[in-house]
Design a protein around this motif. Structure first.
Motif, mmCIF file in Angstrom:
data_model
loop_
_atom_site.group_PDB
_atom_site.id
_atom_site.type_symbol
_atom_site.label_atom_id
_atom_site.label_comp_id
_atom_site.label_asym_id
_atom_site.label_seq_id
_atom_site.Cartn_x
_atom_site.Cartn_y
_atom_site.Cartn_z
ATOM 1 N N ILE A 34 0.846 -1.189 0.000
ATOM 2 C CA ILE A 34 0.000 0.000 0.000
ATOM 3 C C ILE A 34 0.882 1.239 0.000
ATOM 4 C CG2 ILE A 34 -0.232 0.050 2.508
ATOM 5 C CD1 ILE A 34 -3.175 0.865 2.043
ATOM 6 N N ALA A 35 0.406 2.287 -0.633
ATOM 7 C CA ALA A 35 1.191 3.518 -0.756
ATOM 8 C C ALA A 35 0.859 4.495 0.383
ATOM 9 C CB ALA A 35 0.897 4.188 -2.102
ATOM 10 N N TYR A 36 1.848 5.315 0.716
ATOM 11 C CA TYR A 36 1.676 6.357 1.726
ATOM 12 C C TYR A 36 0.488 7.245 1.370
ATOM 13 C CZ TYR A 36 2.770 10.320 4.768
ATOM 14 O OH TYR A 36 2.707 11.306 5.719
ATOM 15 N N THR A 37 0.413 7.657 0.106
ATOM 16 C CA THR A 37 -0.659 8.574 -0.308
ATOM 17 C C THR A 37 -2.045 7.946 -0.164
ATOM 18 O OG1 THR A 37 -0.312 7.908 -2.604
ATOM 19 C CG2 THR A 37 0.760 9.949 -1.874
ATOM 20 N N THR A 38 -2.132 6.633 -0.300
ATOM 21 C CA THR A 38 -3.411 5.943 -0.129
ATOM 22 C C THR A 38 -3.870 6.038 1.318
ATOM 23 O OG1 THR A 38 -2.876 4.416 -1.918
ATOM 24 C CG2 THR A 38 -4.619 3.743 -0.397
ATOM 25 N N VAL A 39 -2.965 5.757 2.251
ATOM 26 C CA VAL A 39 -3.302 5.833 3.677
ATOM 27 C C VAL A 39 -3.623 7.276 4.055
ATOM 28 C CG1 VAL A 39 -2.463 5.424 6.036
ATOM 29 C CG2 VAL A 39 -1.903 3.805 4.206
ATOM 30 N N MET A 40 -2.866 8.219 3.514
ATOM 31 C CA MET A 40 -3.118 9.631 3.788
ATOM 32 C C MET A 40 -4.522 10.021 3.309
ATOM 33 S SD MET A 40 -0.830 12.957 2.684
ATOM 34 C CE MET A 40 -1.145 12.727 0.938
ATOM 35 N N THR A 41 -4.895 9.574 2.128
ATOM 36 C CA THR A 41 -6.229 9.874 1.582
ATOM 37 C C THR A 41 -7.322 9.254 2.437
ATOM 38 O OG1 THR A 41 -5.355 10.062 -0.657
ATOM 39 C CG2 THR A 41 -7.710 9.626 -0.453
ATOM 40 N N VAL A 42 -7.129 8.000 2.871
ATOM 41 C CA VAL A 42 -8.128 7.327 3.704
ATOM 42 C C VAL A 42 -8.311 8.086 5.018
ATOM 43 C CG1 VAL A 42 -8.622 5.239 5.048
ATOM 44 C CG2 VAL A 42 -7.856 5.058 2.674
ATOM 45 N N LEU A 43 -7.212 8.472 5.661
ATOM 46 C CA LEU A 43 -7.325 9.221 6.918
ATOM 47 C C LEU A 43 -7.970 10.586 6.688
ATOM 48 C CD1 LEU A 43 -4.039 8.131 8.680
ATOM 49 C CD2 LEU A 43 -6.343 7.973 9.648
ATOM 50 N N ASP A 44 -7.669 11.216 5.570
ATOM 51 C CA ASP A 44 -8.313 12.494 5.258
ATOM 52 C C ASP A 44 -9.819 12.285 5.056
ATOM 53 O OD1 ASP A 44 -8.131 15.389 4.636
ATOM 54 O OD2 ASP A 44 -8.829 14.715 2.664
ATOM 55 N N ASN A 45 -10.198 11.230 4.350
ATOM 56 C CA ASN A 45 -11.621 10.920 4.157
ATOM 57 C C ASN A 45 -12.314 10.652 5.485
ATOM 58 O OD1 ASN A 45 -11.337 11.168 1.384
ATOM 59 N ND2 ASN A 45 -11.212 8.964 1.021
ATOM 60 N N LEU A 46 -11.662 9.891 6.361
ATOM 61 C CA LEU A 46 -12.232 9.610 7.677
ATOM 62 C C LEU A 46 -12.379 10.903 8.490
ATOM 63 C CD1 LEU A 46 -10.308 6.319 8.466
ATOM 64 C CD2 LEU A 46 -12.797 6.542 8.155
ATOM 65 N N HIS A 47 -11.446 11.818 8.311
ATOM 66 C CA HIS A 47 -11.533 13.114 8.977
ATOM 67 C C HIS A 47 -12.729 13.903 8.446
ATOM 68 C CE1 HIS A 47 -10.452 17.455 9.368
ATOM 69 N NE2 HIS A 47 -10.325 17.063 10.611
ATOM 70 N N GLN A 48 -12.882 13.930 7.136
ATOM 71 C CA GLN A 48 -14.005 14.654 6.530
ATOM 72 C C GLN A 48 -15.343 14.056 6.929
ATOM 73 O OE1 GLN A 48 -13.455 15.179 2.294
ATOM 74 N NE2 GLN A 48 -11.375 15.936 2.567
ATOM 75 N N LYS A 49 -15.390 12.747 7.148
ATOM 76 C CA LYS A 49 -16.627 12.086 7.571
ATOM 77 C C LYS A 49 -16.886 12.253 9.069
ATOM 78 C CE LYS A 49 -16.574 8.461 4.046
ATOM 79 N NZ LYS A 49 -16.527 6.993 3.825
ATOM 80 N N GLY A 50 -15.900 12.764 9.788
ATOM 81 C CA GLY A 50 -16.073 12.988 11.211
ATOM 82 C C GLY A 50 -15.709 11.815 12.099
ATOM 83 N N TRP A 51 -15.032 10.803 11.560
ATOM 84 C CA TRP A 51 -14.667 9.639 12.364
ATOM 85 C C TRP A 51 -13.364 9.819 13.113
ATOM 86 C CZ3 TRP A 51 -18.206 6.635 13.855
ATOM 87 C CH2 TRP A 51 -19.324 6.438 13.053
ATOM 88 N N VAL A 52 -12.477 10.692 12.599
ATOM 89 C CA VAL A 52 -11.229 10.997 13.298
ATOM 90 C C VAL A 52 -11.052 12.511 13.342
ATOM 91 C CG1 VAL A 52 -10.047 8.833 12.682
ATOM 92 C CG2 VAL A 52 -9.809 10.827 11.196
ATOM 93 N N ARG A 53 -10.343 12.964 14.360
ATOM 94 C CA ARG A 53 -9.934 14.378 14.394
ATOM 95 C C ARG A 53 -8.433 14.382 14.175
ATOM 96 N NH1 ARG A 53 -12.380 14.213 19.315
ATOM 97 N NH2 ARG A 53 -11.195 13.112 20.871
ATOM 98 N N ARG A 54 -7.936 15.513 13.727
ATOM 99 C CA ARG A 54 -6.501 15.570 13.475
ATOM 100 C C ARG A 54 -5.932 16.849 14.044
ATOM 101 N NH1 ARG A 54 -6.737 16.192 6.922
ATOM 102 N NH2 ARG A 54 -7.414 18.353 6.860
ATOM 103 N N GLU A 55 -4.654 16.747 14.389
ATOM 104 C CA GLU A 55 -3.931 17.886 14.926
ATOM 105 C C GLU A 55 -2.584 17.946 14.216
ATOM 106 O OE1 GLU A 55 -2.397 19.147 19.308
ATOM 107 O OE2 GLU A 55 -4.445 18.377 19.132
ATOM 108 N N ALA A 56 -2.247 19.131 13.767
ATOM 109 C CA ALA A 56 -0.981 19.300 13.050
ATOM 110 C C ALA A 56 0.194 19.077 13.991
ATOM 111 C CB ALA A 56 -0.907 20.694 12.444
ATOM 112 N N GLU A 57 1.180 18.382 13.457
ATOM 113 C CA GLU A 57 2.441 18.181 14.173
ATOM 114 C C GLU A 57 3.543 18.347 13.145
ATOM 115 O OE1 GLU A 57 4.381 14.305 15.805
ATOM 116 O OE2 GLU A 57 3.111 15.148 17.386
ATOM 117 N N GLY A 58 4.136 19.516 13.109
ATOM 118 C CA GLY A 58 5.112 19.818 12.071
ATOM 119 C C GLY A 58 4.408 19.890 10.733
ATOM 120 N N ARG A 59 4.917 19.133 9.760
ATOM 121 C CA ARG A 59 4.308 19.120 8.428
ATOM 122 C C ARG A 59 3.301 17.988 8.258
ATOM 123 N NH1 ARG A 59 8.801 18.637 4.360
ATOM 124 N NH2 ARG A 59 7.053 18.860 2.929
#
Length: 140
Positions: A34-59
């Motif tokens: 699996i590619a890094y960008t795939t996991v990044m997209t999935v986590l972004d989708n989960l964030h947009q759906k409201g299942w996860v929250r995210r906090e910036a840490e550096g970049r």
């Protein structure tokens, strides 16, 4: 919600702490390519759906679950049920797939949701008490 979203959420719940894309990626790569960008997209989708929250840490971001696995499972069931053109038939088919243990859990859940008043009324004519109904209404 797809299989990959489920796999990502499983890790977020299992670790029970804010996670990075890299951590989830490395764990998923033990099972599949699996590619890094795939996991990044999935986590972004989960964030947009409201299942996860995210906090910036550096970049990067750290992600953590917003709700429980039970709430997520309930949303999956509700989503599938709401897409049916015949919800009653879908429920009958679903109940037919359940084990006896799952049917008992369903019965217990219905009793809890209905509350003690409904449960007591249903068992009033039976001459016996329903010990589970009183406990089901506590804390409401």
């Amino acid at each position: 919600m797809g299989e990959l979203e489920d796999a990502v959420m499983t890790r977020v719940w299992k670790w029970n702490r804010p996670v990075t894309v890299r951590e989830v990626l490395e764990d998923l790569q033990q099972e599949r390519s699996i590619a890094y960008t795939t996991v990044m997209t999935v986590l972004d989708n989960l964030h947009q759906k409201g299942w996860v929250r995210r906090e910036a840490e550096g970049r990067a971001y750290r992600y953590e679950a917003v709700s429980t696995r039970a709430a997520y499972a309930a949303a999956l069931m509700n989503e599938a049920w709401s897409q049916s053109d015949n919800p009653a038939a879908a429920l009958v088919a679903f109940f037919g797939m359940m084990s006896d243990e799952q049917r008992q859990a369903l019965s217990d859940a219905v009793r809890i949701v209905q509350g003690p008043e409904t449960s007591e009324a249903a068992t009033a004519g039976s001459g016996g008490e329903n010990p589970g109904s009183a406990a089901g209404g506590r804390g409401r």
